[in-house]
Motif scaffolding. Sequence first.
Motif, PDB file in Angstrom:
ATOM      1  N   MET A  71      -4.282 -15.777 -45.308  1.00 43.85           N
ATOM      2  CA  MET A  71      -3.225 -15.267 -46.181  1.00 43.85           C
ATOM      3  C   MET A  71      -2.423 -16.438 -46.750  1.00 43.85           C
ATOM      4  SD  MET A  71      -1.648 -12.457 -47.283  1.00 43.85           S
ATOM      5  CE  MET A  71      -0.054 -11.866 -47.821  1.00 43.85           C
ATOM      6  N   PRO A  72      -2.310 -16.572 -48.070  1.00 42.45           N
ATOM      7  CA  PRO A  72      -1.528 -17.669 -48.644  1.00 42.45           C
ATOM      8  C   PRO A  72      -0.059 -17.557 -48.254  1.00 42.45           C
ATOM      9  CG  PRO A  72      -2.894 -16.575 -50.301  1.00 42.45           C
ATOM     10  CD  PRO A  72      -2.942 -15.723 -49.086  1.00 42.45           C
ATOM     11  N   LYS A  73       0.636 -18.688 -48.252  1.00 45.56           N
ATOM     12  CA  LYS A  73       2.061 -18.683 -47.962  1.00 45.56           C
ATOM     13  C   LYS A  73       2.817 -17.917 -49.034  1.00 45.56           C
ATOM     14  CE  LYS A  73       2.334 -23.133 -45.570  1.00 45.56           C
ATOM     15  NZ  LYS A  73       2.846 -24.521 -45.643  1.00 45.56           N
ATOM     16  N   THR A  74       3.876 -17.273 -48.621  1.00 42.38           N
ATOM     17  CA  THR A  74       4.760 -16.640 -49.582  1.00 42.38           C
ATOM     18  C   THR A  74       5.698 -17.692 -50.172  1.00 42.38           C
ATOM     19  OG1 THR A  74       6.529 -16.135 -48.019  1.00 42.38           O
ATOM     20  CG2 THR A  74       4.709 -14.531 -48.217  1.00 42.38           C
ATOM     21  N   LEU A  75       6.328 -17.346 -51.272  1.00 40.51           N
ATOM     22  CA  LEU A  75       7.301 -18.243 -51.892  1.00 40.51           C
ATOM     23  C   LEU A  75       8.407 -18.611 -50.917  1.00 40.51           C
ATOM     24  CD1 LEU A  75       8.650 -19.567 -54.419  1.00 40.51           C
ATOM     25  CD2 LEU A  75       9.739 -17.342 -54.811  1.00 40.51           C
ATOM     26  N   VAL A  76       8.955 -17.624 -50.240  1.00 41.36           N
ATOM     27  CA  VAL A  76      10.078 -17.883 -49.337  1.00 41.36           C
ATOM     28  C   VAL A  76       9.649 -18.785 -48.189  1.00 41.36           C
ATOM     29  CG1 VAL A  76      11.741 -16.812 -47.765  1.00 41.36           C
ATOM     30  CG2 VAL A  76      11.255 -15.765 -49.989  1.00 41.36           C
ATOM     31  N   GLU A  77       8.463 -18.558 -47.636  1.00 41.11           N
ATOM     32  CA  GLU A  77       7.967 -19.419 -46.559  1.00 41.11           C
ATOM     33  C   GLU A  77       7.819 -20.852 -47.041  1.00 41.11           C
ATOM     34  OE1 GLU A  77       5.244 -16.104 -44.136  1.00 41.11           O
ATOM     35  OE2 GLU A  77       4.332 -17.402 -45.660  1.00 41.11           O
ATOM     36  N   THR A 132      10.035 -26.094 -58.650  1.00 44.02           N
ATOM     37  CA  THR A 132      10.142 -27.390 -58.012  1.00 44.02           C
ATOM     38  C   THR A 132      11.535 -27.508 -57.411  1.00 44.02           C
ATOM     39  OG1 THR A 132       9.940 -29.790 -58.240  1.00 44.02           O
ATOM     40  CG2 THR A 132      10.964 -28.613 -60.075  1.00 44.02           C
ATOM     41  N   ALA A 133      11.625 -28.206 -56.306  1.00 44.73           N
ATOM     42  CA  ALA A 133      12.916 -28.577 -55.742  1.00 44.73           C
ATOM     43  C   ALA A 133      12.900 -30.076 -55.449  1.00 44.73           C
ATOM     44  CB  ALA A 133      13.234 -27.770 -54.496  1.00 44.73           C
ATOM     45  N   GLY A 134      12.116 -30.805 -56.265  1.00 48.45           N
ATOM     46  CA  GLY A 134      12.089 -32.252 -56.167  1.00 48.45           C
ATOM     47  C   GLY A 134      10.952 -32.817 -55.350  1.00 48.45           C
ATOM     48  N   ARG A 135      10.080 -31.950 -54.857  1.00 45.03           N
ATOM     49  CA  ARG A 135       8.914 -32.417 -54.090  1.00 45.03           C
ATOM     50  C   ARG A 135       7.664 -31.730 -54.612  1.00 45.03           C
ATOM     51  NH1 ARG A 135      10.271 -31.406 -47.952  1.00 45.03           N
ATOM     52  NH2 ARG A 135       8.133 -32.186 -47.746  1.00 45.03           N
ATOM     53  N   GLY A 136       7.344 -31.987 -55.870  1.00 44.50           N
ATOM     54  CA  GLY A 136       6.171 -31.407 -56.486  1.00 44.50           C
ATOM     55  C   GLY A 136       6.465 -30.093 -57.192  1.00 44.50           C
ATOM     56  N   THR A 137       5.487 -29.667 -57.980  1.00 44.97           N
ATOM     57  CA  THR A 137       5.575 -28.412 -58.734  1.00 44.97           C
ATOM     58  C   THR A 137       4.531 -27.450 -58.191  1.00 44.97           C
ATOM     59  OG1 THR A 137       6.403 -29.498 -60.729  1.00 44.97           O
ATOM     60  CG2 THR A 137       5.268 -27.393 -61.032  1.00 44.97           C
ATOM     61  N   HIS A 138       4.936 -26.224 -57.886  1.00 43.35           N
ATOM     62  CA  HIS A 138       4.079 -25.297 -57.155  1.00 43.35           C
ATOM     63  C   HIS A 138       4.082 -23.925 -57.831  1.00 43.35           C
ATOM     64  CE1 HIS A 138       4.715 -28.483 -54.262  1.00 43.35           C
ATOM     65  NE2 HIS A 138       6.010 -28.228 -54.309  1.00 43.35           N
ATOM     66  N   LEU A 140       2.714 -15.127 -53.882  1.00 45.50           N
ATOM     67  CA  LEU A 140       1.842 -15.854 -52.959  1.00 45.50           C
ATOM     68  C   LEU A 140       1.384 -17.169 -53.584  1.00 45.50           C
ATOM     69  CD1 LEU A 140      -0.380 -12.875 -51.739  1.00 45.50           C
ATOM     70  CD2 LEU A 140       1.686 -13.812 -50.650  1.00 45.50           C
ATOM     71  N   LEU A 141       1.313 -18.210 -52.756  1.00 46.16           N
ATOM     72  CA  LEU A 141       0.952 -19.543 -53.221  1.00 46.16           C
ATOM     73  C   LEU A 141      -0.431 -19.535 -53.862  1.00 46.16           C
ATOM     74  CD1 LEU A 141       1.748 -22.580 -53.287  1.00 46.16           C
ATOM     75  CD2 LEU A 141       0.564 -22.808 -51.078  1.00 46.16           C
ATOM     76  N   SER A 142      -0.494 -19.965 -55.129  1.00 46.25           N
ATOM     77  CA  SER A 142      -1.771 -20.026 -55.839  1.00 46.25           C
ATOM     78  C   SER A 142      -2.052 -21.393 -56.434  1.00 46.25           C
ATOM     79  CB  SER A 142      -1.810 -18.964 -56.951  1.00 46.25           C
ATOM     80  OG  SER A 142      -0.703 -19.087 -57.824  1.00 46.25           O
ATOM     81  N   GLY A 143      -1.112 -22.321 -56.302  1.00 52.01           N
ATOM     82  CA  GLY A 143      -1.333 -23.676 -56.794  1.00 52.01           C
ATOM     83  C   GLY A 143      -0.259 -24.608 -56.266  1.00 52.01           C
ATOM     84  N   GLU A 144      -0.640 -25.524 -55.375  1.00 54.64           N
ATOM     85  CA  GLU A 144       0.333 -26.425 -54.744  1.00 54.64           C
ATOM     86  C   GLU A 144       0.211 -27.814 -55.340  1.00 54.64           C
ATOM     87  OE1 GLU A 144       2.154 -26.689 -50.305  1.00 54.64           O
ATOM     88  OE2 GLU A 144      -0.019 -26.869 -50.457  1.00 54.64           O
ATOM     89  N   ASP A 145       1.377 -28.464 -55.536  1.00 53.45           N
ATOM     90  CA  ASP A 145       1.413 -29.834 -56.072  1.00 53.45           C
ATOM     91  C   ASP A 145       0.597 -29.930 -57.361  1.00 53.45           C
ATOM     92  OD1 ASP A 145       3.075 -31.036 -54.030  1.00 53.45           O
ATOM     93  OD2 ASP A 145       1.359 -30.847 -52.687  1.00 53.45           O
ATOM     94  N   LEU A 146       0.960 -29.119 -58.340  1.00 55.27           N
ATOM     95  CA  LEU A 146       0.257 -29.120 -59.622  1.00 55.27           C
ATOM     96  C   LEU A 146       0.375 -30.485 -60.290  1.00 55.27           C
ATOM     97  CD1 LEU A 146       1.435 -25.696 -61.127  1.00 55.27           C
ATOM     98  CD2 LEU A 146      -0.629 -26.165 -59.797  1.00 55.27           C
ATOM     99  N   GLU A 204       8.134 -33.250 -65.113  1.00 54.08           N
ATOM    100  CA  GLU A 204       8.149 -34.571 -64.486  1.00 54.08           C
ATOM    101  C   GLU A 204       7.601 -34.520 -63.064  1.00 54.08           C
ATOM    102  OE1 GLU A 204      11.688 -36.838 -64.725  1.00 54.08           O
ATOM    103  OE2 GLU A 204      11.728 -36.845 -66.931  1.00 54.08           O
ATOM    104  N   GLN A 205       7.923 -33.474 -62.335  1.00 53.02           N
ATOM    105  CA  GLN A 205       7.410 -33.360 -60.966  1.00 53.02           C
ATOM    106  C   GLN A 205       5.902 -33.151 -60.934  1.00 53.02           C
ATOM    107  OE1 GLN A 205       8.854 -33.556 -57.772  1.00 53.02           O
ATOM    108  NE2 GLN A 205      10.484 -34.561 -58.903  1.00 53.02           N
ATOM    109  N   ALA A 206       5.338 -32.727 -62.073  1.00 48.34           N
ATOM    110  CA  ALA A 206       3.879 -32.568 -62.178  1.00 48.34           C
ATOM    111  C   ALA A 206       3.227 -33.764 -62.871  1.00 48.34           C
ATOM    112  CB  ALA A 206       3.553 -31.286 -62.936  1.00 48.34           C
ATOM    113  N   GLY A 207       3.994 -34.814 -63.130  1.00 50.94           N
ATOM    114  CA  GLY A 207       3.441 -36.009 -63.751  1.00 50.94           C
ATOM    115  C   GLY A 207       3.601 -36.079 -65.253  1.00 50.94           C
ATOM    116  N   GLY A 208       4.278 -35.096 -65.855  1.00 49.46           N
ATOM    117  CA  GLY A 208       4.500 -35.100 -67.289  1.00 49.46           C
ATOM    118  C   GLY A 208       5.812 -35.766 -67.658  1.00 49.46           C
TER     119      GLY A 208
END
Length: 332
Positions: free
Chosen positions: A1-7, A162-168, A178-184, A273-277
Amino acid sequence: MPKTLVEHVRERHGDALAELFEALAGAAKRIEARIRTAPLSDALGAFGHTNVQGEQQQKLDVFANDAVIGAVRTLGSVGGVVSEEDDEPVVFLDRPGARFVVITDPLDGSSNLDVDVNVGTIVSVQAIGPGEDARLAALKPGTAQVAALYVNYGPATMLVYTAGRGTHAFTLREGEFLLSGEDLAMPERGPYYSVNEGNAAEFPAAVRTYLEKLRDGSLLGTKYGSRYVGSFIADFHRTLLKGGVFLYPPTAKTPKGKLRLLYEANPLAMLAEQAGGRATDAGEDGRETRRILEIVPKEPHERTTLVIGSAAEVAAFGDVAAAAVGSVPQEK
């Protein structure tokens, strides 16, 4: 089961931000449900009021605004809301422990609802310092943002944060994001540019030159195609995933740009920017481009021009704009 947003938010950023995101996700679910049945529930069309932007409010603009404000009003951590739909910030009184101010475009692209085109919700979160007024807390450069997110109400409803540690990215399924793409990672360059070329005759010379060079392949060694939905979230979401560049330059009608700095440009610039753009403004005669996140806002509904997307395309625009600035005679 993918992580939820809140988790996901709780693991990376703690309980306070997770609580805020849970409330915002709840608002997004309400908005999504109303959009899905809008043609059957008399939810489409104009509300009959013009907002502070001079734009005709849609019925769903009002619903979305109420949903976002209602969702965060109950949180002691939120001291106020700055919304596109309200002339003045909504400040929640007697909250000495408030940590956040929520800055939002509750329903971006709502004019497209009547023709069933993607729309979105955009949120920026700024911190409130000890004893700081929520209104003043909102008027900080984008570099001070605690977090940013958007929700794309499309064939799938997706929330990207993002909260400053990647874009998800998270996809809504059976009532849960549900998490469908981590550290885009935004591609370094992409095949498309996105701009309203109906305004091309009014674009500054640097913008026209840039677009011409993208089309003929002389700028970055490949010919670019044009894609423009006219819904900012839809155009940005494609750019985030596929690469390329989105532009909203100045025109005769909107010499300072059309997009709002605090609740449109800043949050999406942080996500990019958090995704490299990268994200800049479009410059003006006698001035080179500025990084969007470094612009200090003067008022809540301040507008800006915008160039946002892959690093290569945004850098190339800066080079073209700088060359154009150099060719403009300067006053002595």
